[in-house]
Design a protein around this motif. Structure first.
Motif, mmCIF file in Angstrom:
data_model
loop_
_atom_site.group_PDB
_atom_site.id
_atom_site.type_symbol
_atom_site.label_atom_id
_atom_site.label_comp_id
_atom_site.label_asym_id
_atom_site.label_seq_id
_atom_site.Cartn_x
_atom_site.Cartn_y
_atom_site.Cartn_z
ATOM 1 N N LEU A 24 0.852 -1.190 0.000
ATOM 2 C CA LEU A 24 0.000 0.000 0.000
ATOM 3 C C LEU A 24 0.885 1.234 0.000
ATOM 4 O O LEU A 24 1.780 1.364 0.848
ATOM 5 C CB LEU A 24 -0.906 -0.003 1.233
ATOM 6 N N PHE A 25 0.632 2.146 -0.939
ATOM 7 C CA PHE A 25 1.368 3.405 -1.051
ATOM 8 C C PHE A 25 0.423 4.564 -0.721
ATOM 9 O O PHE A 25 -0.588 4.755 -1.387
ATOM 10 C CB PHE A 25 1.927 3.584 -2.460
ATOM 11 N N ILE A 26 0.782 5.337 0.291
ATOM 12 C CA ILE A 26 0.045 6.541 0.657
ATOM 13 C C ILE A 26 0.966 7.724 0.385
ATOM 14 O O ILE A 26 1.996 7.881 1.031
ATOM 15 C CB ILE A 26 -0.381 6.513 2.135
ATOM 16 N N GLY A 27 0.620 8.533 -0.595
ATOM 17 C CA GLY A 27 1.468 9.659 -0.975
ATOM 18 C C GLY A 27 2.154 9.459 -2.306
ATOM 19 O O GLY A 27 3.178 10.098 -2.589
ATOM 20 N N ALA A 28 1.592 8.580 -3.153
ATOM 21 C CA ALA A 28 2.262 8.235 -4.412
ATOM 22 C C ALA A 28 1.705 8.982 -5.610
ATOM 23 O O ALA A 28 1.974 8.603 -6.745
ATOM 24 C CB ALA A 28 2.161 6.736 -4.659
ATOM 25 N N THR A 29 0.959 10.059 -5.389
ATOM 26 C CA THR A 29 0.447 10.822 -6.523
ATOM 27 C C THR A 29 1.493 11.773 -7.088
ATOM 28 O O THR A 29 1.299 12.332 -8.173
ATOM 29 C CB THR A 29 -0.813 11.611 -6.131
ATOM 30 N N SER A 30 2.587 11.978 -6.366
ATOM 31 C CA SER A 30 3.676 12.816 -6.881
ATOM 32 C C SER A 30 4.928 12.548 -6.058
ATOM 33 O O SER A 30 4.903 11.801 -5.078
ATOM 34 C CB SER A 30 3.311 14.310 -6.810
ATOM 35 N N GLY A 31 6.021 13.158 -6.459
ATOM 36 C CA GLY A 31 7.231 13.165 -5.662
ATOM 37 C C GLY A 31 7.858 11.808 -5.425
ATOM 38 O O GLY A 31 7.809 10.903 -6.257
ATOM 39 N N ILE A 32 8.469 11.660 -4.243
ATOM 40 C CA ILE A 32 9.184 10.441 -3.898
ATOM 41 C C ILE A 32 8.250 9.238 -3.916
ATOM 42 O O ILE A 32 8.608 8.158 -4.400
ATOM 43 C CB ILE A 32 9.851 10.581 -2.512
ATOM 44 N N GLY A 33 7.040 9.405 -3.397
ATOM 45 C CA GLY A 33 6.094 8.305 -3.356
ATOM 46 C C GLY A 33 5.760 7.785 -4.738
ATOM 47 O O GLY A 33 5.661 6.571 -4.957
ATOM 48 N N GLN A 34 5.564 8.695 -5.681
ATOM 49 C CA GLN A 34 5.258 8.284 -7.050
ATOM 50 C C GLN A 34 6.441 7.524 -7.655
ATOM 51 O O GLN A 34 6.258 6.481 -8.295
ATOM 52 C CB GLN A 34 4.918 9.493 -7.908
ATOM 53 N N ALA A 35 7.647 8.036 -7.454
ATOM 54 C CA ALA A 35 8.831 7.363 -7.991
ATOM 55 C C ALA A 35 9.017 5.993 -7.334
ATOM 56 O O ALA A 35 9.423 5.027 -7.989
ATOM 57 C CB ALA A 35 10.070 8.228 -7.769
#
Length: 323
Positions: A24-35
């Motif tokens: 589960l990824f929380i914060g993956a819509t941009s930035g480090i989380g997306q990468a």
């Protein structure tokens, strides 16, 4: 320092892990989380991947997930719509996962922002910059513990991307910085980091199979960094690229160097030793993947029982916001 080449070699071995990883990824819509999401999707095989997006970001994030489905169709990608600036929304995330899964191997959390424009409370009456970086992250860990503890063949892993090792003394009489004189974008950052570490340590002590990594990536070329420059901030001249940060994040999430219970993920590279835990039992990690020691601050806070004070304060706040 863990070299980028070592990181990349380790990440390439993720494909050899047992099928059926759940992340589960929380914060993956941009930035480090997306990468990090992109890196994980590239290397996994037959994983079930969940990511969270607020309503305004659903369309763009679904476009990203569509591209991941094309590049690696062996994985299953699921979008959960929720606003993690609201504590009450975290329970919706848990319900979405629990309806379909009996375990969770990796919880990756990187949502958050620096409130350069000032404090603008949510409808829950909380600072959203603190909620995304502290309250919602702890709520997510607590809610998902049954699934994390059900990860049978692996030592479940939690990654929180913020400022591990950068903890500082707290304003102990105003933990949520309710007094306008106490709030600043910097103070909200310090409180989020320090309270996060103290409560993560408490969770880790009560769940000895759970590996928790609190990572400070340093300055990274993300949209948030670009925004800070546009507001007149002067970040350091050296900044890690977003893609490298994503690769390093997934190394932290999948290499046994950061495991408390034998791991079961990718074995520790021969040129590296195991990482050291904090005095409270979690991994505080610098931008280059090395353990850091901040007992100068944390030991005193634990000795005076401030970790328990923060825990009690937060649980009462959760009860009031999710009743």
């Amino acid at each position: 320092m863990v070299s980028l080449q070592t990181v990349q070699r380790s990440n390439a071995r993720i494909a050899n892990l047992p099928h059926g990883l759940v992340a589960l990824f929380i914060g993956a819509t941009s930035g480090i989380g997306q990468a990090a999401l992109q890196n994980f999707a590239q290397h996994t095989s037959s994983a079930r991947i969940y990511s969270v997006a607020r309503t305004s970001a659903v369309q763009s994030h679904e476009t990203l997930l569509g591209a991941l489905r094309q590049s690696n169709p062996r994985n299953i990608y699921n979008l959960v719509t929720a606003d993690v600036s609201l504590i009450s929304e975290i329970d919706r995330i848990y319900e979405s996962i629990a309806q379909n899964e009996v375990k969770l191997d990796i919880l990756f959390m990187s949502a958050g922002f620096m409130a350069f424009e000032g404090r603008k409370d949510t409808r829950e009456g909380l600072d959203p910059s603190m909620t995304t970086r502290y309250y919602s992250r702890l709520r997510a860990i607590q809610s998902l513990l049954p699934l994390l503890n059900s990860a049978d063949s692996l030592s479940p892993r939690v990654i929180s991307v913020l400022a591990g090792g950068k903890e500082e003394p707290l304003n102990e009489e105003d933990l949520d910085l309710r007094d306008p004189h106490n709030w600043s974008y910097w103070n909200s950052s310090v409180h989020s980091c320090t309270m996060g570490t103290l409560t993560f340590e408490r969770v880790a002590r009560q769940n000895p199979r759970l590996s928790i990594v609190h990572w400070y990536p340093g300055p990274v070329e993300t949209p948030g960094m670009i925004r800070s420059i546009s507001l007149g901030m002067s970040p350091p001249s050296y900044r890690m690229g977003q893609e490298e940060a994503g690769a390093r994040a997934i190394f932290l999430a999948t290499n046994d160097r950061y495991a408390v219970d034998g791991g079961g993920f990718v074995s520790v590279p021969t040129e590296l030793g195991s990482a050291s835990k904090s005095g409270g039992g979690i991994f505080l990690v610098d931008p280059w993947g090395e353990s850091v020691n901040n007992e100068r601050v944390l030991a005193e806070l634990r000795k005076r029982g401030i970790d328990e004070k923060v825990w009690s304060f937060t649980q009462k706040l959760f009860a009031s916001k999710t009743a």
